[in-house]
Write a protein that holds these residues in place. Sequence first.
Motif, PDB file in Angstrom:
ATOM      1  N   ILE A  36       0.873  -1.173   0.000  1.00 19.44           N
ATOM      2  CA  ILE A  36       0.000   0.000   0.000  1.00 19.44           C
ATOM      3  C   ILE A  36       0.911   1.222   0.000  1.00 19.44           C
ATOM      4  O   ILE A  36       1.944   1.236   0.657  1.00 19.44           O
ATOM      5  CB  ILE A  36      -0.999   0.025   1.181  1.00 19.44           C
ATOM      6  CG1 ILE A  36      -0.284  -0.065   2.525  1.00 19.44           C
ATOM      7  CG2 ILE A  36      -2.027  -1.041   1.046  1.00 19.44           C
ATOM      8  CD1 ILE A  36      -1.202   0.241   3.686  1.00 19.44           C
ATOM      9  N   GLU A  41      -1.576   4.917   3.219  1.00 17.04           N
ATOM     10  CA  GLU A  41      -1.417   4.577   4.623  1.00 17.04           C
ATOM     11  C   GLU A  41      -1.707   5.783   5.515  1.00 17.04           C
ATOM     12  O   GLU A  41      -2.382   5.684   6.535  1.00 17.04           O
ATOM     13  CB  GLU A  41       0.015   4.095   4.849  1.00 17.04           C
ATOM     14  CG  GLU A  41       0.136   3.237   6.079  1.00 17.04           C
ATOM     15  CD  GLU A  41       1.574   2.799   6.306  1.00 17.04           C
ATOM     16  OE1 GLU A  41       2.343   2.760   5.339  1.00 17.04           O
ATOM     17  OE2 GLU A  41       1.908   2.528   7.466  1.00 17.04           O
ATOM     18  N   GLU A  44      -5.370   6.518   5.646  1.00 18.10           N
ATOM     19  CA  GLU A  44      -6.039   5.525   6.480  1.00 18.10           C
ATOM     20  C   GLU A  44      -5.841   5.827   7.965  1.00 18.10           C
ATOM     21  O   GLU A  44      -6.797   5.819   8.739  1.00 18.10           O
ATOM     22  CB  GLU A  44      -5.471   4.145   6.153  1.00 18.10           C
ATOM     23  CG  GLU A  44      -6.368   3.014   6.601  1.00 18.10           C
ATOM     24  CD  GLU A  44      -5.821   1.664   6.152  1.00 18.10           C
ATOM     25  OE1 GLU A  44      -4.744   1.293   6.626  1.00 18.10           O
ATOM     26  OE2 GLU A  44      -6.483   1.019   5.330  1.00 18.10           O
ATOM     27  N   GLU A  45      -4.601   6.117   8.313  1.00 16.23           N
ATOM     28  CA  GLU A  45      -4.343   6.388   9.730  1.00 16.23           C
ATOM     29  C   GLU A  45      -5.070   7.642  10.204  1.00 16.23           C
ATOM     30  O   GLU A  45      -5.551   7.701  11.326  1.00 16.23           O
ATOM     31  CB  GLU A  45      -2.835   6.513   9.970  1.00 16.23           C
ATOM     32  CG  GLU A  45      -2.150   5.187   9.744  1.00 16.23           C
ATOM     33  CD  GLU A  45      -0.947   4.961  10.639  1.00 16.23           C
ATOM     34  OE1 GLU A  45      -0.480   5.943  11.244  1.00 16.23           O
ATOM     35  OE2 GLU A  45      -0.498   3.820  10.719  1.00 16.23           O
ATOM     36  N   GLU A  47      -7.914   8.755   9.013  1.00 12.96           N
ATOM     37  CA  GLU A  47      -9.317   8.373   9.171  1.00 12.96           C
ATOM     38  C   GLU A  47      -9.549   7.713  10.524  1.00 12.96           C
ATOM     39  O   GLU A  47     -10.507   8.004  11.221  1.00 12.96           O
ATOM     40  CB  GLU A  47      -9.717   7.385   8.070  1.00 12.96           C
ATOM     41  CG  GLU A  47     -10.331   8.046   6.855  1.00 12.96           C
ATOM     42  CD  GLU A  47     -10.602   7.032   5.760  1.00 12.96           C
ATOM     43  OE1 GLU A  47     -10.905   5.863   6.079  1.00 12.96           O
ATOM     44  OE2 GLU A  47     -10.488   7.416   4.577  1.00 12.96           O
ATOM     45  N   TRP A  48      -8.642   6.809  10.872  1.00 16.60           N
ATOM     46  CA  TRP A  48      -8.786   6.102  12.135  1.00 16.60           C
ATOM     47  C   TRP A  48      -8.713   7.046  13.316  1.00 16.60           C
ATOM     48  O   TRP A  48      -9.493   6.957  14.248  1.00 16.60           O
ATOM     49  CB  TRP A  48      -7.669   5.068  12.283  1.00 16.60           C
ATOM     50  CG  TRP A  48      -7.921   3.828  11.520  1.00 16.60           C
ATOM     51  CD1 TRP A  48      -9.021   3.541  10.776  1.00 16.60           C
ATOM     52  CD2 TRP A  48      -7.074   2.702  11.429  1.00 16.60           C
ATOM     53  NE1 TRP A  48      -8.906   2.321  10.222  1.00 16.60           N
ATOM     54  CE2 TRP A  48      -7.723   1.775  10.598  1.00 16.60           C
ATOM     55  CE3 TRP A  48      -5.834   2.381  11.954  1.00 16.60           C
ATOM     56  CZ2 TRP A  48      -7.162   0.553  10.289  1.00 16.60           C
ATOM     57  CZ3 TRP A  48      -5.286   1.168  11.659  1.00 16.60           C
ATOM     58  CH2 TRP A  48      -5.936   0.252  10.827  1.00 16.60           C
TER      59      TRP A  48
END
Lengths: 61, 531
Positions: A36, A41, A44-45, A47-48
């Motif tokens: 990825i 990445e 994504e992080e 978003e988390w």
Amino acid sequence: MLGINDPWIWGVYLLCLLSTLLCVAYGLINWNQGTISETEEITEEKEWEQLEEEVEEELGL
Amino acid sequence: MNLLLLNLIILIYLLATVYLGYRGWRSTKGSEDYMVAGRKSHPYVMAMSYGATFISTSAIVGFGGTAGLFGMGLLWLTFLNIFVGIFIAFVFFGKRTRRMGHNLQAMTFPEFLGRRFNSQFIQAFSGVVIFLGMPLYAAVVLIGAARFLETTLAISFEMALLTFSIIVAAYVIWGGLKGVMYTDAMQGTIMLVGMVFLLIMTYSHLGGITTAHQALTDLAPLVPANLAAMGHMGWTVMPTLGSAWWWTLVSTIVLGVGIGVLAMPQLVVRFMTVRSNRELNRGVLIGGFFILMMTGVAFDVGALSNVFFVQQDGVIAIAAAAGNADSIIPLYINAAMPEWFVYIFMLTLLAAGMSTLSSQIHTQGTAIGRDIYENLKKEANSRDRATLLVTRVGVIIAIIIAVTLGYLLPESIIARGTAIFFGLCASAFLSTYAAAVFWKRATRQGAIASLITGTFASIFWLVFVHKSEATALGISKMIIGRDLLITQMPWPVVDPIVVAFPLAFVVMVVVSLATKPPEEDEVEKCFKGIE
């Protein structure tokens, strides 16, 4: 074959070697597949983290 | 044997283990590090850790000895180990599990199932099954390692059991999954070296591949009459189809362990420790070769040990080992291999036992901390320090149970104890796990029903039908007044997995289809990023 008469046994002896070859070939062919990207990445992080913050706010932490 | 040299080698090995455990501890900052190694493991570490956890002393000594008794038919298990346990597990289950585990932010296998089906019950129930079922498996691994320490270092079995478990407990408690995986990778490497040597030396000792096999084939007339009556026809021939020997080989040994691996909690969690599919792709290569060199070599050499014992002492392996299959491999190594190899092999076994045990108690610890404690105490979250504390306490409880069982369990239990746990995992979890990653229509009710059916069908079969456990447990005798509920062949020798797994599978499908489909956006959230 290989000093073994029962085809169920020499067959599985070969199957063991063939399935290992399959694993090795699969690994080599796809050696660099499936990474990825860094931007992916990071998004994504992010978003988390956002999600986590929301949850924590909801819980009143 | 030079005890001083051996002690020195083991000391260096232990220091390396402690150092890696310390490295794990240093880089562990929170639950995510402790439970899924921060999700950024190196592919070599991940694959070796998967392999070394998968393969224990039990696989090498217990099942290797079983191959000495049953013969090369056990290679069917090696084939499944590689094809199902590595290829299918990594390529089909692993990639989806990694992605879905990310989407659900799951840190344990029960949590993964629980969040996928949105059910705290599933998580807690799975946690309980693991916590109650795994001690048996952990205990047999511990016994295997302690027996070896006992004979090698000339210390008492009790002392061996205690020392070994204290060391493992220490690096699991502090190092978490990082500590476990770093040490696993080193231990796996040692195992690889040991088994490569074992293979080469066995074949060269017996005059080459074909010559060795031919010699084993020629031993067929030496099969003892009582085994021949059960279906044993030689070491390079499958047992008579449908005989008791055949059912034990195929259903318990090959299917139970070969398929069960897909749903082993301590292995599934490894998929959630890597960053992307690339690590899994590379892991397939490393893992496939590793497993071939482990069970492939152990079973091959176990069977071939018959040739050695007949040539040397005129008796077959099981006779040389005085009827205890667990002793065949140690006996063969000591009698057939040069002394320097005995040292290497001992280290191999120590590494194999440690790497499996550490993951078992880590999994049990997280089952208590994360899946039972935190799950039931609703307001907790993953940053909760109490969770880590409870997990660590769980690890301690797990090791105490394993040590206690280690003292209590009978001899020749190693392979059987392993098979029971693998079978239980397959029956209880496999249908639910497979549906979780492959079937969007699966519902929570279906998963719960399947989980319960698989677990209890498996336990019921062990207690009332499967001869070797039912007779030993005596519960059936107590309740219904006789050893077995069904005495008609082949049922008493059919493994629980053959009945419980299909049953759980059917229940999963039927109940899911009969209940309301799950909310679409919930399912999409789980499957995000999975084609």
